[in-house]
Motif scaffolding. Structure first.
Motif, short mmCIF file in Angstrom:
data_model
loop_
_atom_site.label_atom_id
_atom_site.label_comp_id
_atom_site.label_asym_id
_atom_site.label_seq_id
_atom_site.Cartn_x
_atom_site.Cartn_y
_atom_site.Cartn_z
N LYS A 114 -1.81 12.53 1.18
CA LYS A 114 -1.51 10.90 1.48
C LYS A 114 -0.10 10.74 1.60
CE LYS A 114 -5.69 8.35 -0.04
NZ LYS A 114 -6.33 7.72 -0.96
N TRP A 169 -3.46 -1.21 -5.46
CA TRP A 169 -2.84 -1.49 -4.07
C TRP A 169 -3.84 -1.80 -2.92
CZ3 TRP A 169 -4.25 2.53 -0.81
CH2 TRP A 169 -4.28 3.52 -1.44
N TRP A 214 -3.62 -2.72 1.12
CA TRP A 214 -4.02 -1.74 2.35
C TRP A 214 -5.07 -2.66 3.18
CZ3 TRP A 214 -3.80 3.07 4.15
CH2 TRP A 214 -4.58 3.45 4.90
N GLN A 227 -5.26 3.32 -7.21
CA GLN A 227 -5.81 2.59 -5.82
C GLN A 227 -6.01 1.00 -6.15
OE1 GLN A 227 -8.59 4.73 -3.39
NE2 GLN A 227 -9.32 2.68 -2.32
N ALA A 258 0.83 -1.13 -0.14
CA ALA A 258 0.04 -0.11 -0.10
C ALA A 258 0.75 1.26 0.12
CB ALA A 258 -0.88 0.13 1.38
#
Length: 136
Positions: A96, A45, A49, A42, A32
């Motif tokens: 992030k 990954w 996560w 996203q 992640a």
């Protein structure tokens, strides 16, 4: 056998269980984290996560069940603070990578800091040692 002692089989089951959870957690954080830092979509990954969040939650639960004092020791407080930082992904999505770096640096302090720091009780203002932990 006294209540506070465990058999060798129980010890190894707990040791291998915690080590396995930690290994999957590190794999999840790595996958992640790489996706976040490299701005990968996203969808590529998200599995990592989910693995990191699931195993992290299980490791926290493990610690709280083992000894509730984990929640007032700096290692527990900082871990909960890392969760708050991760929640900041929602309102501050553009930050992030920076938030992730802060979480990773806190993780190093929690995992590798001296025992006097990790076991410091935010309630008592001094080191509070809990029950003997199973490393992993």
């Amino acid at each position: 056998m006294p209540k506070n002692t465990m058999s060798e089989a129980q010890f190894w089951a707990q040791r291998l269980g915690k080590t396995s959870l930690r290994a999957i957690h590190i794999l999840g954080v790595t996958g992640a984290g790489g996706g976040i830092l490299l701005n990968v979509p996203q969808s590529e990954w998200i599995f990592y996560w989910c693995a990191a969040m699931t195993t992290g939650s299980l490791l926290m639960l493990w610690e709280v069940i083992r000894d509730w004092r984990w929640l007032i020791q700096l290692k527990g407080v900082l871990t909960l603070f890392k969760l708050v930082l991760l929640l900041m992904f929602i309102p501050f999505a553009e930050f992030k990578p920076e938030i992730l770096v802060a979480v990773l640096l806190l993780s190093v302090v929690v995992s590798h800091g001296p025992a006097g720091l990790r076991h410091f009780s935010v309630i008592h203002g001094r080191r509070i040692d809990g029950r003997k932990e199973i490393k992993g």
